[in-house]
Design a protein around this motif. Sequence first.
Motif, short mmCIF file in Angstrom:
data_model
loop_
_atom_site.label_atom_id
_atom_site.label_comp_id
_atom_site.label_asym_id
_atom_site.label_seq_id
_atom_site.Cartn_x
_atom_site.Cartn_y
_atom_site.Cartn_z
N SER A 42 -14.14 -3.88 -21.22
CA SER A 42 -14.08 -5.42 -21.98
C SER A 42 -14.18 -6.45 -20.86
O SER A 42 -14.43 -7.74 -21.34
CB SER A 42 -12.67 -5.42 -22.80
OG SER A 42 -11.82 -5.36 -21.68
N LEU A 43 -14.40 -6.14 -19.69
CA LEU A 43 -14.37 -7.04 -18.72
C LEU A 43 -16.09 -7.55 -18.55
O LEU A 43 -16.66 -6.61 -17.99
CB LEU A 43 -14.02 -6.79 -17.31
CG LEU A 43 -14.02 -7.90 -16.45
CD1 LEU A 43 -12.77 -8.24 -15.89
CD2 LEU A 43 -14.59 -7.31 -15.00
N LYS A 44 -16.23 -8.73 -18.74
CA LYS A 44 -17.84 -9.29 -18.66
C LYS A 44 -17.68 -10.48 -18.03
O LYS A 44 -16.98 -11.42 -18.05
CB LYS A 44 -18.42 -9.30 -19.99
CG LYS A 44 -19.94 -9.90 -20.04
CD LYS A 44 -20.22 -9.89 -21.60
CE LYS A 44 -21.80 -10.10 -21.26
NZ LYS A 44 -22.43 -10.31 -22.72
N GLY A 45 -18.47 -10.79 -16.83
CA GLY A 45 -18.61 -11.87 -16.03
C GLY A 45 -19.73 -11.77 -15.02
O GLY A 45 -20.74 -11.18 -15.09
N LYS A 46 -19.52 -12.59 -13.83
CA LYS A 46 -20.20 -12.58 -12.62
C LYS A 46 -19.47 -12.55 -11.35
O LYS A 46 -18.36 -13.06 -11.36
CB LYS A 46 -21.07 -13.85 -12.84
CG LYS A 46 -21.70 -14.25 -11.65
CD LYS A 46 -22.62 -15.54 -12.00
CE LYS A 46 -23.05 -16.38 -10.75
NZ LYS A 46 -23.79 -17.41 -10.86
N ILE A 57 -14.36 -12.10 -9.79
CA ILE A 57 -15.30 -12.33 -11.06
C ILE A 57 -15.08 -13.49 -11.95
O ILE A 57 -13.76 -13.69 -12.15
CB ILE A 57 -15.26 -10.84 -11.79
CG1 ILE A 57 -15.53 -9.72 -10.70
CG2 ILE A 57 -16.12 -10.85 -12.84
CD1 ILE A 57 -15.12 -8.46 -11.63
N GLU A 58 -16.02 -14.16 -12.12
CA GLU A 58 -15.81 -15.13 -13.12
C GLU A 58 -16.05 -14.74 -14.59
O GLU A 58 -17.03 -14.09 -14.71
CB GLU A 58 -16.71 -16.25 -12.54
CG GLU A 58 -16.72 -17.55 -13.54
CD GLU A 58 -15.56 -18.49 -13.25
OE1 GLU A 58 -14.76 -19.06 -14.18
OE2 GLU A 58 -15.41 -18.78 -11.93
N THR A 59 -14.98 -14.94 -15.35
CA THR A 59 -14.88 -14.46 -16.72
C THR A 59 -14.80 -15.44 -17.76
O THR A 59 -14.55 -16.70 -17.20
CB THR A 59 -13.91 -13.55 -17.13
OG1 THR A 59 -12.64 -14.14 -17.19
CG2 THR A 59 -14.08 -12.31 -15.92
N ASP A 60 -14.91 -15.46 -18.95
CA ASP A 60 -14.70 -16.56 -20.02
C ASP A 60 -13.45 -16.93 -19.97
O ASP A 60 -13.05 -18.36 -20.26
CB ASP A 60 -15.11 -15.86 -21.33
CG ASP A 60 -16.57 -15.98 -21.66
OD1 ASP A 60 -17.51 -16.48 -20.82
OD2 ASP A 60 -16.93 -15.08 -22.59
N LYS A 61 -12.39 -16.36 -19.43
CA LYS A 61 -10.94 -16.55 -19.59
C LYS A 61 -10.66 -17.13 -18.06
O LYS A 61 -9.30 -17.25 -17.82
CB LYS A 61 -10.04 -15.23 -19.75
CG LYS A 61 -10.41 -15.07 -21.22
CD LYS A 61 -9.73 -13.56 -21.58
CE LYS A 61 -9.86 -13.21 -22.82
NZ LYS A 61 -9.24 -12.02 -23.37
N GLY A 62 -11.43 -17.22 -17.06
CA GLY A 62 -11.07 -17.56 -15.66
C GLY A 62 -11.52 -16.65 -14.72
O GLY A 62 -12.13 -15.58 -15.04
N ARG A 63 -11.05 -16.71 -13.53
CA ARG A 63 -11.43 -15.78 -12.51
C ARG A 63 -10.48 -15.02 -12.50
O ARG A 63 -9.25 -15.02 -12.40
CB ARG A 63 -11.60 -16.63 -11.08
CG ARG A 63 -12.76 -17.57 -10.78
CD ARG A 63 -12.99 -18.03 -9.68
NE ARG A 63 -13.98 -18.63 -9.73
CZ ARG A 63 -14.91 -19.00 -8.53
NH1 ARG A 63 -14.45 -18.78 -7.22
NH2 ARG A 63 -16.03 -19.72 -8.57
N VAL A 64 -10.85 -13.60 -11.84
CA VAL A 64 -9.86 -12.58 -11.95
C VAL A 64 -10.19 -11.74 -10.61
O VAL A 64 -11.53 -11.88 -10.15
CB VAL A 64 -10.12 -11.56 -13.06
CG1 VAL A 64 -9.56 -12.00 -14.37
CG2 VAL A 64 -11.45 -10.78 -13.11
N GLU A 65 -9.33 -11.34 -10.01
CA GLU A 65 -9.25 -10.54 -8.60
C GLU A 65 -9.20 -9.11 -8.85
O GLU A 65 -8.13 -8.67 -9.56
CB GLU A 65 -8.55 -11.10 -7.63
CG GLU A 65 -8.12 -10.58 -6.44
CD GLU A 65 -7.06 -11.18 -5.43
OE1 GLU A 65 -7.53 -11.66 -4.45
OE2 GLU A 65 -5.91 -10.70 -5.87
N LEU A 66 -9.81 -8.31 -7.94
CA LEU A 66 -9.66 -7.18 -7.89
C LEU A 66 -9.77 -6.63 -6.68
O LEU A 66 -10.34 -6.90 -5.72
CB LEU A 66 -10.87 -6.21 -8.90
CG LEU A 66 -10.80 -4.88 -9.36
CD1 LEU A 66 -9.48 -4.66 -9.92
CD2 LEU A 66 -11.88 -4.30 -9.73
#
Length: 83
Positions: A42-46, A57-66
């Motif tokens: 379900s993770l989609k972004g850039k 990763i920049e997603t519709d909900k903000g930036r996430v870190e992995l």
Amino acid sequence: MAAEAEFSSTVYGENGWQSWVRHKTSGQVSRFNEGDAIEIGSLKGKVVEIENRRMVIETDKGRVELRAGQNFSQTTLLAPPAA
């Protein structure tokens, strides 16, 4: 499925940092550079940032870190950048 994809490592080459993602069920490895679109579960972004053992990763909900060793269901939502 996000839990079956693991951020396994980063590699630095002539084009800068690259993140490697291993799909546990197939064993396939996908490679991503900064600026690449990414869709896993379900993770989609850039992909906007890659450095040693970390990707953002920049997603519709903000930036996430992995971090390396985590699967894609273990992302951490980052605070928005200060204005």
